[in-house]
Design a protein around this motif. Sequence first.
Motif, short mmCIF file in Angstrom:
data_model
loop_
_atom_site.label_atom_id
_atom_site.label_comp_id
_atom_site.label_asym_id
_atom_site.label_seq_id
_atom_site.Cartn_x
_atom_site.Cartn_y
_atom_site.Cartn_z
N THR A 46 -20.48 -19.63 -6.34
CA THR A 46 -20.03 -20.18 -5.18
C THR A 46 -18.76 -21.41 -5.95
OG1 THR A 46 -22.60 -20.40 -4.79
CG2 THR A 46 -20.67 -21.75 -3.20
N VAL A 47 -17.73 -20.87 -4.85
CA VAL A 47 -16.39 -21.61 -4.45
C VAL A 47 -16.65 -23.01 -3.06
CG1 VAL A 47 -14.19 -21.58 -4.24
CG2 VAL A 47 -15.24 -19.62 -5.66
N GLY A 89 -17.22 -10.55 -4.74
CA GLY A 89 -18.78 -11.39 -4.18
C GLY A 89 -18.94 -12.75 -4.18
N LYS A 90 -17.79 -13.73 -4.10
CA LYS A 90 -18.12 -15.01 -5.07
C LYS A 90 -19.02 -15.30 -3.16
CE LYS A 90 -16.61 -14.51 -8.47
NZ LYS A 90 -17.39 -14.61 -9.86
N LYS A 91 -19.44 -16.42 -3.02
CA LYS A 91 -19.63 -17.83 -1.22
C LYS A 91 -18.45 -18.38 -1.95
CE LYS A 91 -24.46 -16.61 -1.14
NZ LYS A 91 -26.25 -17.50 -1.35
N ASP A 97 -23.34 -40.80 -2.05
CA ASP A 97 -24.80 -39.86 -2.34
C ASP A 97 -25.39 -39.06 -1.58
OD1 ASP A 97 -25.07 -40.88 -4.49
OD2 ASP A 97 -26.15 -42.34 -4.04
N TYR A 98 -25.10 -39.59 -0.25
CA TYR A 98 -25.86 -38.24 1.45
C TYR A 98 -25.16 -36.98 1.46
CZ TYR A 98 -27.23 -36.37 5.24
OH TYR A 98 -27.59 -35.03 6.69
N VAL A 99 -23.89 -37.13 0.80
CA VAL A 99 -22.93 -35.08 1.11
C VAL A 99 -23.42 -34.94 -0.22
CG1 VAL A 99 -20.73 -34.78 1.08
CG2 VAL A 99 -21.23 -36.99 2.64
N ARG A 100 -23.64 -34.88 -1.46
CA ARG A 100 -23.56 -34.71 -2.30
C ARG A 100 -25.36 -33.85 -2.27
NH1 ARG A 100 -21.43 -39.06 -5.24
NH2 ARG A 100 -23.94 -39.59 -6.29
N LYS A 101 -26.28 -34.56 -1.45
CA LYS A 101 -27.47 -34.06 -1.46
C LYS A 101 -27.72 -32.98 -0.51
CE LYS A 101 -29.64 -38.51 -3.30
NZ LYS A 101 -30.49 -39.00 -3.28
N ALA A 102 -26.86 -33.69 0.47
CA ALA A 102 -26.91 -32.79 1.68
C ALA A 102 -26.26 -31.59 1.23
CB ALA A 102 -26.44 -32.61 2.72
N ILE A 103 -24.98 -30.85 0.60
CA ILE A 103 -24.22 -30.03 0.03
C ILE A 103 -25.54 -29.24 -0.94
CG2 ILE A 103 -22.53 -29.17 -1.61
CD1 ILE A 103 -21.16 -30.79 -0.32
N MET A 104 -25.82 -30.17 -1.86
CA MET A 104 -26.81 -28.99 -2.70
C MET A 104 -28.42 -28.71 -2.18
SD MET A 104 -25.28 -29.43 -5.86
CE MET A 104 -26.46 -29.62 -6.63
N ILE A 105 -28.72 -29.36 -0.99
CA ILE A 105 -30.11 -28.71 -0.44
C ILE A 105 -29.73 -27.65 0.54
CG2 ILE A 105 -32.34 -29.46 0.83
CD1 ILE A 105 -31.86 -32.69 -0.47
N TYR A 151 -26.82 -25.89 1.56
CA TYR A 151 -26.44 -24.61 0.94
C TYR A 151 -27.22 -23.98 -0.35
CZ TYR A 151 -23.95 -26.44 4.63
OH TYR A 151 -22.80 -26.47 5.63
N GLN A 152 -28.06 -24.55 -1.15
CA GLN A 152 -28.87 -24.31 -1.72
C GLN A 152 -27.81 -23.65 -2.94
OE1 GLN A 152 -31.71 -21.56 -0.27
NE2 GLN A 152 -33.34 -22.98 0.37
N MET A 153 -26.76 -24.48 -4.21
CA MET A 153 -26.33 -24.12 -4.92
C MET A 153 -26.23 -24.50 -5.92
SD MET A 153 -22.69 -25.92 -2.87
CE MET A 153 -22.43 -25.25 -1.47
#
Length: 315
Positions: free
Chosen positions: A32-33, A62-64, A232-240, A242-244
């Motif tokens: 993932t990129v 094949g990268k997202k 913190d919200y942005v980091r958590k939103a990205i991780m949750i 987009y399931q990275m």
Amino acid sequence: MSREDHDAKTKVQNLSTLKSNDIKAFLASFDTVICDCDGVLWRLDKAIPGSPETLNKFRQLGKKVYFITNNNIKLREYYVEKARKLGFVAEENEILSTISLTAEYLKTIGFNKTAYIIGSEGLAHELERVGIKHVGIGPEELQTSYPNILDIQLDKDIGAVIVGFDPYFSFIKLVRAASYLTDPTCLFIGTNSDERFPSESSKIVIPGTGCFVQAIQACSGRKPTIIDKNHDYVRKAIMINYQMNPRKTLMIGDRCNTDILLGTQCGFQTLLVLSGVTTLDEMTKIAKSQNSKDKQLVPDFYIAKLGDLLDLIDN
């Protein structure tokens, strides 16, 4: 040389010195990129040479691919259209913008009052999408002489001052923002803290949102919440959302203090390009710093521009 200095120096590598086998291992290390836009992919309305081909090559492998931007002027649809026009493959669900994340943040905390905006139509539309009322968009001239400024009318329903990039920033807007913030329950939110935009001219400085935020902070005495890449919200939103997988994600950016910091804090691998804000001298100085906080700003790799990576991949 201390152990930390040695580690930092080892961490900063020049991709142009890697051999083909190293490049293959590098490409295999992520699926993932996440890529910053201004200064990495384009400057204003011109693609940085080789960047569309490189990012599209990642997709072929094949990268997202996701685009992330602190630019808070336009809607996500605008960035899709711009990216495609410049030769990138892009979809709306791949655009991560601080203005959409700011709107989602306010929705998440149950904000139900009116927001006073110093910013753009793009910010206003993102707030409207989640049902948040707003005022303040567009130019506002001082309609009275300075001694009579105490007569200006303030909206009693304002519950947040939200600051983005505003080409109409003015004295009267500063007065209103600081006045609303005398209420300690009024939220003070900045969509990013970038001091300036990347510019092709060495003589012209283009102020960023951070300049407006700092002016209001100085006047009001209030410290803002910055909903940018490092919140913190942005980091958590990205991780949750987009399931990275952090161990298989590569963050590409042109700023050590935002892009690389985001990648480090999320546990991503990081690549700094020198085609935007952070210079080679600045990066080297950070790598040699004795400040423990600066260690989070040191990229795993760096390269002059993203397009240079394409030659290494194809060789």
